[in-house]
Scaffold this motif. Sequence first.
Motif, PDB file in Angstrom:
ATOM      1  N   ALA A  49       3.882  -1.083   3.835  1.00 28.60           N
ATOM      2  CA  ALA A  49       3.196   0.212   3.871  1.00 28.60           C
ATOM      3  C   ALA A  49       4.193   1.308   3.515  1.00 28.60           C
ATOM      4  CB  ALA A  49       2.604   0.441   5.252  1.00 28.60           C
TER       5      ALA A  49
ATOM      6  N   ALA B  79      -5.028   1.265   5.507  1.00 31.94           N
ATOM      7  CA  ALA B  79      -5.851   0.933   4.344  1.00 31.94           C
ATOM      8  C   ALA B  79      -6.069  -0.576   4.207  1.00 31.94           C
ATOM      9  CB  ALA B  79      -5.215   1.486   3.077  1.00 31.94           C
TER      10      ALA B  79
ATOM     11  N   LYS C 155       0.848  -1.195   0.000  1.00 32.51           N
ATOM     12  CA  LYS C 155       0.000   0.000   0.000  1.00 32.51           C
ATOM     13  C   LYS C 155       0.879   1.240   0.000  1.00 32.51           C
ATOM     14  CE  LYS C 155      -4.247  -1.221  -0.055  1.00 32.51           C
ATOM     15  NZ  LYS C 155      -5.032  -0.943  -1.231  1.00 32.51           N
ATOM     16  N   TYR C 156       0.526   2.200  -0.848  1.00 28.03           N
ATOM     17  CA  TYR C 156       1.267   3.463  -0.936  1.00 28.03           C
ATOM     18  C   TYR C 156       0.320   4.626  -0.677  1.00 28.03           C
ATOM     19  CZ  TYR C 156       3.567   7.529  -2.898  1.00 28.03           C
ATOM     20  OH  TYR C 156       4.095   8.787  -3.059  1.00 28.03           O
ATOM     21  N   ARG C 157       0.781   5.555   0.116  1.00 27.44           N
ATOM     22  CA  ARG C 157       0.083   6.823   0.327  1.00 27.44           C
ATOM     23  C   ARG C 157       1.121   7.931   0.230  1.00 27.44           C
ATOM     24  NH1 ARG C 157      -3.476   3.960  -0.608  1.00 27.44           N
ATOM     25  NH2 ARG C 157      -5.321   3.487   0.618  1.00 27.44           N
ATOM     26  N   HIS C 158       0.757   8.986  -0.462  1.00 28.88           N
ATOM     27  CA  HIS C 158       1.675  10.119  -0.636  1.00 28.88           C
ATOM     28  C   HIS C 158       2.029  10.740   0.716  1.00 28.88           C
ATOM     29  CE1 HIS C 158       3.677  13.375  -2.680  1.00 28.88           C
ATOM     30  NE2 HIS C 158       2.946  14.255  -2.022  1.00 28.88           N
ATOM     31  N   THR C 159       1.023  10.827   1.600  1.00 30.42           N
ATOM     32  CA  THR C 159       1.249  11.337   2.955  1.00 30.42           C
ATOM     33  C   THR C 159       0.645  10.346   3.945  1.00 30.42           C
ATOM     34  OG1 THR C 159      -0.831  12.561   3.039  1.00 30.42           O
ATOM     35  CG2 THR C 159       1.095  13.733   2.168  1.00 30.42           C
ATOM     36  N   SER C 160       0.971  10.509   5.209  1.00 29.44           N
ATOM     37  CA  SER C 160       0.468   9.570   6.218  1.00 29.44           C
ATOM     38  C   SER C 160      -0.845  10.031   6.842  1.00 29.44           C
ATOM     39  CB  SER C 160       1.524   9.350   7.301  1.00 29.44           C
ATOM     40  OG  SER C 160       1.827  10.573   7.929  1.00 29.44           O
TER      41      SER C 160
ATOM     42  N   ASP D 147       4.502   5.298   3.107  1.00 29.90           N
ATOM     43  CA  ASP D 147       3.945   6.629   3.362  1.00 29.90           C
ATOM     44  C   ASP D 147       4.993   7.644   2.950  1.00 29.90           C
ATOM     45  OD1 ASP D 147       1.337   6.092   4.700  1.00 29.90           O
ATOM     46  OD2 ASP D 147       2.617   5.052   6.139  1.00 29.90           O
TER      47      ASP D 147
ATOM     48  N   SER E 154      -4.928  10.404   7.351  1.00 30.20           N
ATOM     49  CA  SER E 154      -6.000   9.398   7.366  1.00 30.20           C
ATOM     50  C   SER E 154      -5.507   8.017   7.783  1.00 30.20           C
ATOM     51  CB  SER E 154      -6.668   9.305   5.991  1.00 30.20           C
ATOM     52  OG  SER E 154      -7.227  10.540   5.638  1.00 30.20           O
TER      53      SER E 154
ATOM     54  N   GLY F 179      -2.616   6.581   7.247  1.00 33.56           N
ATOM     55  CA  GLY F 179      -1.491   6.063   6.496  1.00 33.56           C
ATOM     56  C   GLY F 179      -1.810   4.814   5.698  1.00 33.56           C
ATOM     57  N   ALA F 180      -0.786   4.295   5.064  1.00 34.94           N
ATOM     58  CA  ALA F 180      -0.939   3.163   4.159  1.00 34.94           C
ATOM     59  C   ALA F 180      -1.356   1.884   4.875  1.00 34.94           C
ATOM     60  CB  ALA F 180       0.366   2.937   3.392  1.00 34.94           C
TER      61      ALA F 180
END
Length: 95
Positions: free
Chosen positions: A78, A44, A31-36, A80, A38, A40-41
């Motif tokens: 994860a 999810a 899982k990738y998220r641009h920022t942490s 982030d 909500s 974070g990744a």
Amino acid sequence: MYIKARNFRCRSGEIDLIARDGRYLVFVEVKYRHTSGSGGASAAVNYKKQKMISRASLFYLVRYGYPEDTPCRFDVVAIDGQNIQWIKNAFDYCG
């Protein structure tokens, strides 16, 4: 650890990576998220996602003839932003 499959798809869902780590067959969700924000990744990978991965892993085991007692593990990678976290044994099978 070595990669056996990438982006395995079936009707039950998708598994990003399937690897062998010693005696364990490892199903990995990336899982990738641009920022942490909500959560974070890693957040999810909720119960619904875990259940989908579990069903797809069972299909993989049956499809490729693995014995019922094959030791399996569910990991999450994860990402982030620039922070990468590998969570081994992140969750148990959700049947």
